[in-house]
Design a protein around this motif. Structure first.
Motif, PDB file in Angstrom:
ATOM      1  N   GLY A 171      53.732  42.498  49.228  1.00  0.00           N
ATOM      2  CA  GLY A 171      53.246  41.552  50.237  1.00  0.00           C
ATOM      3  C   GLY A 171      53.459  40.108  49.811  1.00  0.00           C
ATOM      4  O   GLY A 171      53.840  39.257  50.613  1.00  0.00           O
ATOM      5  N   LYS A 172      53.252  39.836  48.525  1.00  0.00           N
ATOM      6  CA  LYS A 172      53.316  38.456  48.018  1.00  0.00           C
ATOM      7  C   LYS A 172      54.634  37.787  48.400  1.00  0.00           C
ATOM      8  O   LYS A 172      54.646  36.641  48.859  1.00  0.00           O
ATOM      9  CB  LYS A 172      53.134  38.496  46.496  1.00  0.00           C
ATOM     10  N   LEU A 206      54.695  36.881  52.017  1.00  0.00           N
ATOM     11  CA  LEU A 206      53.730  35.825  52.337  1.00  0.00           C
ATOM     12  C   LEU A 206      54.275  34.462  51.923  1.00  0.00           C
ATOM     13  O   LEU A 206      53.997  33.450  52.562  1.00  0.00           O
ATOM     14  CB  LEU A 206      52.397  36.103  51.617  1.00  0.00           C
ATOM     15  N   TYR A 262      49.361  31.835  49.270  1.00  0.00           N
ATOM     16  CA  TYR A 262      49.710  31.158  50.535  1.00  0.00           C
ATOM     17  C   TYR A 262      50.177  29.731  50.236  1.00  0.00           C
ATOM     18  O   TYR A 262      51.073  29.211  50.885  1.00  0.00           O
ATOM     19  CB  TYR A 262      48.512  31.090  51.494  1.00  0.00           C
ATOM     20  N   ASN A 308      43.001  36.577  56.571  1.00  0.00           N
ATOM     21  CA  ASN A 308      43.018  37.688  55.612  1.00  0.00           C
ATOM     22  C   ASN A 308      41.655  38.400  55.608  1.00  0.00           C
ATOM     23  O   ASN A 308      40.682  37.873  55.088  1.00  0.00           O
ATOM     24  CB  ASN A 308      43.360  37.114  54.223  1.00  0.00           C
ATOM     25  N   ASN A 368      39.981  38.474  50.536  1.00  0.00           N
ATOM     26  CA  ASN A 368      39.991  38.082  49.136  1.00  0.00           C
ATOM     27  C   ASN A 368      39.853  36.567  49.131  1.00  0.00           C
ATOM     28  O   ASN A 368      40.711  35.899  49.714  1.00  0.00           O
ATOM     29  CB  ASN A 368      41.317  38.496  48.483  1.00  0.00           C
ATOM     30  N   ASP A 424      47.018  38.850  56.771  1.00  0.00           N
ATOM     31  CA  ASP A 424      47.210  39.538  55.491  1.00  0.00           C
ATOM     32  C   ASP A 424      46.203  40.686  55.426  1.00  0.00           C
ATOM     33  O   ASP A 424      45.004  40.467  55.238  1.00  0.00           O
ATOM     34  CB  ASP A 424      46.994  38.511  54.373  1.00  0.00           C
ATOM     35  N   ALA A 464      46.075  43.183  53.227  1.00  0.00           N
ATOM     36  CA  ALA A 464      46.283  43.846  51.935  1.00  0.00           C
ATOM     37  C   ALA A 464      45.179  44.874  51.634  1.00  0.00           C
ATOM     38  O   ALA A 464      45.432  45.883  50.991  1.00  0.00           O
ATOM     39  CB  ALA A 464      46.347  42.806  50.817  1.00  0.00           C
ATOM     40  N   THR A 506      50.483  46.299  52.473  1.00  0.00           N
ATOM     41  CA  THR A 506      51.069  46.541  51.153  1.00  0.00           C
ATOM     42  C   THR A 506      50.691  47.925  50.644  1.00  0.00           C
ATOM     43  O   THR A 506      49.606  48.428  50.943  1.00  0.00           O
ATOM     44  CB  THR A 506      50.619  45.459  50.145  1.00  0.00           C
ATOM     45  N   SER A 566      50.277  48.348  47.542  1.00  0.00           N
ATOM     46  CA  SER A 566      49.655  48.067  46.234  1.00  0.00           C
ATOM     47  C   SER A 566      48.237  48.580  46.115  1.00  0.00           C
ATOM     48  O   SER A 566      47.859  49.126  45.081  1.00  0.00           O
ATOM     49  CB  SER A 566      49.645  46.561  45.978  1.00  0.00           C
ATOM     50  N   LYS A 567      47.443  48.366  47.168  1.00  0.00           N
ATOM     51  CA  LYS A 567      46.017  48.687  47.053  1.00  0.00           C
ATOM     52  C   LYS A 567      45.742  50.076  47.616  1.00  0.00           C
ATOM     53  O   LYS A 567      45.022  50.862  47.005  1.00  0.00           O
ATOM     54  CB  LYS A 567      45.176  47.653  47.810  1.00  0.00           C
ATOM     55  N   ARG A 621      55.871  47.340  43.879  1.00  0.00           N
ATOM     56  CA  ARG A 621      56.307  46.205  44.701  1.00  0.00           C
ATOM     57  C   ARG A 621      56.885  46.653  46.055  1.00  0.00           C
ATOM     58  O   ARG A 621      58.074  46.474  46.333  1.00  0.00           O
ATOM     59  CB  ARG A 621      57.335  45.320  43.961  1.00  0.00           C
TER      60      ARG A 621
HETATM   61  C1  LIG Z   1      44.840  38.862  49.713  1.00  0.00           C
HETATM   62  C2  LIG Z   1      46.050  39.418  49.078  1.00  0.00           C
HETATM   63  N1  LIG Z   1      47.187  39.402  49.761  1.00  0.00           N
HETATM   64  C3  LIG Z   1      48.325  39.887  49.251  1.00  0.00           C
HETATM   65  C4  LIG Z   1      48.372  40.401  47.985  1.00  0.00           C
HETATM   66  C5  LIG Z   1      49.711  40.813  47.468  1.00  0.00           C
HETATM   67  O1  LIG Z   1      49.825  42.100  47.167  1.00  0.00           O
HETATM   68  P1  LIG Z   1      51.256  42.699  46.788  1.00  0.00           P
HETATM   69  O2  LIG Z   1      52.191  41.570  46.503  1.00  0.00           O
HETATM   70  O3  LIG Z   1      51.003  43.525  45.598  1.00  0.00           O
HETATM   71  O4  LIG Z   1      51.687  43.472  47.975  1.00  0.00           O
HETATM   72  C6  LIG Z   1      47.208  40.427  47.212  1.00  0.00           C
HETATM   73  C7  LIG Z   1      47.245  40.936  45.839  1.00  0.00           C
HETATM   74  O5  LIG Z   1      46.400  40.770  45.039  1.00  0.00           O
HETATM   75  C8  LIG Z   1      46.013  39.929  47.781  1.00  0.00           C
HETATM   76  O6  LIG Z   1      44.862  39.913  47.095  1.00  0.00           O
END
Ligand SMILES: Cc1ncc(COP(=O)(O)O)c(C=O)c1O
Length: 404
Positions: free
Chosen positions: A118-119, A122, A146, A189, A193, A221, A223, A252, A254-255, A263
């Protein structure tokens, strides 16, 4: 072979100074690097440090997904360059998951972009949409990546305060006419977070109306989309009527699947934004390793019980943490989603001072709220990224400092 003359000779001092591009010198400071360094110093001194300061999932990827990668690694199809914007089967898999989980229909070919996590996407969206002089609306506190994209695009940010008395949602009526005229992009988001707040569907409906009125592209976002507590499943921005007309959602692996190291992420929704993201990526990459795409597709299409188990685990941890916090008199609003807790700092401390004291005297790492923006001051963020007993131990150590 005489290796001395090549690898081991002392070279003369470099005579040319490398001059970085201005954009490199203007990148926002990596606030949390200092935190990691301080925590490592304590570990090097032999202390038993409980690190709740970062956002790295602590569980492994479910075995069936790892096996899917092992099998895919042997498939010669994936040893070649993958298609530029990724394999159709992965785009179809995420579209099917959105249909099943959120009732959202997506055209895999035109409404899905595969991302290096996602990063990356973004950061890219700012470069796709913003020029110098343009404004991006950014939540404060918020995820610092961001800021990176906006900075690389040479654009500016207008911060949208997230206040506890407004459920940590932005109040669009507080933006100034000048900010509204110059804004071309905004980030939201939820589950959030760092505040761990969730957003109702009505918030996304308001956001669609607001974005449409002012011509602002929304980047939602999502995530932590899989992590909602107390029986409340997080709502997707794309569930709001008209969302695809004004923006995209980031998802994503990831979580949801503990695949942070793999990735893999997606942007989903508005066709023009997806086209621009894919165009940008055509110039940077040639998509992800095909084996990873195959395993990600397996994760999305196979049984989802690991996701339920993970969500339940974070909820048990949240309950253990907040139970222990109540026990020492640290009053805070329980997390609604994500794997974080957002706790007010006791009087007489800044968030950085409290974090330093907790590290030095309790050997507990927390993230100071100021690292997420000016409106993060007055809070610290704890990750639910350790077993329940370890979270309780962290709070017990903090309790001994007599701060509450
Ligand atoms: C709010 C938020 N967005 C996006 C991400 C990005 O996650 P990734 O790049 O692993 O998909 C994170 C990762 O910590 C996050 O906390």
């Amino acid at each position: 072979m005489d290796t001395k003359s090549s690898a081991f000779t002392v070279r003369p001092a470099q005579r040319m100074t490398v001059r970085p591009a201005q954009r490199m010198t203007e990148l926002p400071a990596q606030f949390f690097a200092a935190l990691v360094r301080k925590a490592n110093e304590q570990i090097a001194l032999g202390h038993d440090v409980i690190n709740l300061g970062q956002g790295n999932p602590d569980q492994p990827t479910p075995p069936r997904i790892v096996r899917a990668l092992q099998e895919a690694a042997e498939n010669p199809l994936y040893h070649k360059y993958p298609p530029f914007s990724g394999f159709a089967f992965l785009k179809e898999a995420i579209a099917r998951r959105y249909k099943l989980d959120y009732g959202v229909t997506l055209d895999p070919e035109t409404e899905v972009a595969i991302l290096f996590g996602g990063k990356t996407g973004l950061v890219e969206i700012s470069q796709c949409l913003l020029d110098p002089g343009d404004v991006c609306l950014v939540p404060d506190p918020g995820y610092p990546d961001y800021w990176s994209g906006v900075s690389l695009a040479g654009a500016s940010m207008a911060f949208m305060p997230l206040r506890e008395d407004n459920g940590f949602l932005p109040d669009y009526t507080r933006l100034t006419p000048s900010e509204l005229t110059r804004a071309k992009l905004m980030f939201v988001n939820y589950p959030n977070n760092p505040t761990a707040a969730a957003a109702p569907l009505s918030f996304y409906e308001d956001t669609v109306r607001f974005a449409e009125k002012h011509g602002i592209v929304v980047a939602s976002d999502f995530a932590y989309g899989a992590i909602g507590f107390d029986g409340r499943k997080p709502v997707s921005f794309l569930q709001a009527a008209g969302a695809k007309d004004v923006g995209v959602e980031y998802y994503t692996m990831s979580k949801t699947y503990n695949m942070a190291g793999w990735r893999v992420g997606f942007a989903l929704g508005n066709r023009e934004v997806i086209r621009l993201l894919n165009l940008m990526q055509d110039h940077y990459y040639c998509s992800l390793f095909g084996g990873i795409q195959a395993a990600a597709a397996a994760a999305l299409t196979g049984p989802q019980d690991s996701v339920d188990t993970l969500r339940a685990m974070y909820e048990r941890r949240r309950n253990a943490l907040f139970g222990a916090l109540t026990g020492i008199g640290w009053q805070a609003k329980p997390s609604e989603g994500s794997f974080f807790a957002w706790l007010p700092v006791p009087k007489g401390y800044t968030s950085a001072e409290l974090a330093d004291r907790l590290l030095l005297e309790a050997k507990v790492v927390v993230a100071p709220g100021i690292g997420f923006g000016d409106n993060g001051e007055g809070y610290v963020r704890l990750g639910l990224l350790a077993p329940e007993a370890r979270l309780e131990e962290a709070v017990a150590r903090i309790g001994k400092l007599g701060l509450f």
